[in-house]
Write a protein that holds these residues in place. Sequence first.
Motif, PDB file in Angstrom:
ATOM      1  N   GLN A  93      -6.636  14.646 -40.827  1.00  0.00           N
ATOM      2  CA  GLN A  93      -7.355  15.723 -41.508  1.00  0.00           C
ATOM      3  C   GLN A  93      -8.867  15.541 -41.354  1.00  0.00           C
ATOM      4  OE1 GLN A  93      -4.919  13.967 -43.145  1.00  0.00           O
ATOM      5  NE2 GLN A  93      -3.294  15.485 -43.162  1.00  0.00           N
ATOM      6  N   ARG A  94      -9.329  14.303 -41.415  1.00  0.00           N
ATOM      7  CA  ARG A  94     -10.762  14.025 -41.218  1.00  0.00           C
ATOM      8  C   ARG A  94     -11.171  14.397 -39.800  1.00  0.00           C
ATOM      9  NH1 ARG A  94     -15.146  10.904 -42.849  1.00  0.00           N
ATOM     10  NH2 ARG A  94     -16.228   9.823 -41.153  1.00  0.00           N
ATOM     11  N   ASN A  95     -10.346  14.024 -38.824  1.00  0.00           N
ATOM     12  CA  ASN A  95     -10.652  14.349 -37.434  1.00  0.00           C
ATOM     13  C   ASN A  95     -10.717  15.857 -37.220  1.00  0.00           C
ATOM     14  OD1 ASN A  95     -10.695  11.627 -36.879  1.00  0.00           O
ATOM     15  ND2 ASN A  95      -8.603  11.565 -36.108  1.00  0.00           N
ATOM     16  N   THR A  96      -9.817  16.590 -37.858  1.00  0.00           N
ATOM     17  CA  THR A  96      -9.817  18.050 -37.744  1.00  0.00           C
ATOM     18  C   THR A  96     -11.087  18.640 -38.354  1.00  0.00           C
ATOM     19  OG1 THR A  96      -7.410  18.091 -37.819  1.00  0.00           O
ATOM     20  CG2 THR A  96      -8.550  20.160 -38.309  1.00  0.00           C
ATOM     21  N   ALA A  97     -11.461  18.161 -39.533  1.00  0.00           N
ATOM     22  CA  ALA A  97     -12.671  18.672 -40.181  1.00  0.00           C
ATOM     23  C   ALA A  97     -13.912  18.337 -39.355  1.00  0.00           C
ATOM     24  CB  ALA A  97     -12.800  18.103 -41.593  1.00  0.00           C
ATOM     25  N   LEU A  98     -13.944  17.152 -38.759  1.00  0.00           N
ATOM     26  CA  LEU A  98     -15.090  16.789 -37.920  1.00  0.00           C
ATOM     27  C   LEU A  98     -15.125  17.620 -36.642  1.00  0.00           C
ATOM     28  CD1 LEU A  98     -15.183  12.913 -38.383  1.00  0.00           C
ATOM     29  CD2 LEU A  98     -16.844  14.599 -39.228  1.00  0.00           C
ATOM     30  N   ALA A  99     -13.957  17.964 -36.109  1.00  0.00           N
ATOM     31  CA  ALA A  99     -13.913  18.837 -34.927  1.00  0.00           C
ATOM     32  C   ALA A  99     -14.441  20.221 -35.272  1.00  0.00           C
ATOM     33  CB  ALA A  99     -12.483  18.923 -34.387  1.00  0.00           C
ATOM     34  N   ILE A 100     -14.074  20.736 -36.441  1.00  0.00           N
ATOM     35  CA  ILE A 100     -14.597  22.035 -36.890  1.00  0.00           C
ATOM     36  C   ILE A 100     -16.112  21.953 -37.052  1.00  0.00           C
ATOM     37  CG2 ILE A 100     -14.626  23.659 -38.830  1.00  0.00           C
ATOM     38  CD1 ILE A 100     -11.621  22.950 -39.203  1.00  0.00           C
ATOM     39  N   GLN A 101     -16.589  20.844 -37.628  1.00  0.00           N
ATOM     40  CA  GLN A 101     -18.028  20.663 -37.806  1.00  0.00           C
ATOM     41  C   GLN A 101     -18.739  20.622 -36.458  1.00  0.00           C
ATOM     42  OE1 GLN A 101     -19.992  17.569 -37.283  1.00  0.00           O
ATOM     43  NE2 GLN A 101     -21.836  18.501 -38.116  1.00  0.00           N
ATOM     44  N   GLN A 102     -18.112  19.996 -35.461  1.00  0.00           N
ATOM     45  CA  GLN A 102     -18.727  19.923 -34.137  1.00  0.00           C
ATOM     46  C   GLN A 102     -18.784  21.304 -33.478  1.00  0.00           C
ATOM     47  OE1 GLN A 102     -16.729  17.364 -31.347  1.00  0.00           O
ATOM     48  NE2 GLN A 102     -18.493  17.305 -29.979  1.00  0.00           N
ATOM     49  N   ILE A 103     -17.733  22.097 -33.639  1.00  0.00           N
ATOM     50  CA  ILE A 103     -17.744  23.457 -33.080  1.00  0.00           C
ATOM     51  C   ILE A 103     -18.851  24.284 -33.736  1.00  0.00           C
ATOM     52  CG2 ILE A 103     -16.412  25.604 -32.942  1.00  0.00           C
ATOM     53  CD1 ILE A 103     -13.903  23.794 -32.663  1.00  0.00           C
ATOM     54  N   ILE A 104     -19.003  24.131 -35.031  1.00  0.00           N
ATOM     55  CA  ILE A 104     -20.072  24.847 -35.735  1.00  0.00           C
ATOM     56  C   ILE A 104     -21.431  24.401 -35.210  1.00  0.00           C
ATOM     57  CG2 ILE A 104     -21.194  25.164 -37.980  1.00  0.00           C
ATOM     58  CD1 ILE A 104     -18.382  24.883 -39.239  1.00  0.00           C
ATOM     59  N   MET A 105     -21.585  23.085 -35.001  1.00  0.00           N
ATOM     60  CA  MET A 105     -22.851  22.560 -34.495  1.00  0.00           C
ATOM     61  C   MET A 105     -23.155  23.103 -33.095  1.00  0.00           C
ATOM     62  SD  MET A 105     -23.947  18.616 -33.762  1.00  0.00           S
ATOM     63  CE  MET A 105     -22.859  18.579 -32.354  1.00  0.00           C
ATOM     64  N   LEU A 106     -22.131  23.187 -32.230  1.00  0.00           N
ATOM     65  CA  LEU A 106     -22.338  23.736 -30.891  1.00  0.00           C
ATOM     66  C   LEU A 106     -22.738  25.211 -30.955  1.00  0.00           C
ATOM     67  CD1 LEU A 106     -19.381  22.022 -29.004  1.00  0.00           C
ATOM     68  CD2 LEU A 106     -21.828  21.509 -28.794  1.00  0.00           C
ATOM     69  N   ALA A 107     -22.134  25.952 -31.870  1.00  0.00           N
ATOM     70  CA  ALA A 107     -22.514  27.355 -32.049  1.00  0.00           C
ATOM     71  C   ALA A 107     -23.954  27.454 -32.537  1.00  0.00           C
ATOM     72  CB  ALA A 107     -21.568  28.040 -33.029  1.00  0.00           C
ATOM     73  N   GLU A 108     -24.339  26.538 -33.423  1.00  0.00           N
ATOM     74  CA  GLU A 108     -25.717  26.531 -33.918  1.00  0.00           C
ATOM     75  C   GLU A 108     -26.696  26.255 -32.780  1.00  0.00           C
ATOM     76  OE1 GLU A 108     -28.433  24.160 -37.237  1.00  0.00           O
ATOM     77  OE2 GLU A 108     -26.365  23.543 -36.880  1.00  0.00           O
ATOM     78  N   LEU A 109     -26.354  25.324 -31.889  1.00  0.00           N
ATOM     79  CA  LEU A 109     -27.214  25.042 -30.743  1.00  0.00           C
ATOM     80  C   LEU A 109     -27.342  26.255 -29.830  1.00  0.00           C
ATOM     81  CD1 LEU A 109     -26.047  21.428 -29.816  1.00  0.00           C
ATOM     82  CD2 LEU A 109     -28.269  22.106 -30.784  1.00  0.00           C
TER      83      LEU A 109
END
Length: 123
Positions: A93-109
């Motif tokens: 579950q932590r890995n999934t949440a961190l993957a979602i956070q990374q996708i959001i970060m890439l969209a922000e970039l």
Amino acid sequence: MNKLIPDPPVNTAPTSEAPEAEALLRDREAIKRALDYYLDPPDQYLEKPRSPSTMFMIAPNMDTESLLAQVCESLASASVMASDFAANLLGPQRNTALAIQQIIMLAELAVNRALDNVDPQAT
């Protein structure tokens, strides 16, 4: 709905099978009505075109730079929330949440780059 292959004729002579023939006719009529309903529905059952809600609407005269700045701030907030949420999780579950956070970060970039392209003097 018309069939390409007709049903076999029903014996109309008065016999002991007359109630069965009537039941067969009723069944055929019911089947025909059901097929007509599902394959060729009346206009009242057709889906109406979807009209979007105007409850939350962006002003049509908003400039691209303002929209991109707003998106950038929203993505930054979502990234922080996903990161905080991941801190409270363990395992997959932590890995999934961190993957979602990374996708959001890439969209922000990507939005930041688009914002730089819109207003290159700001960099």
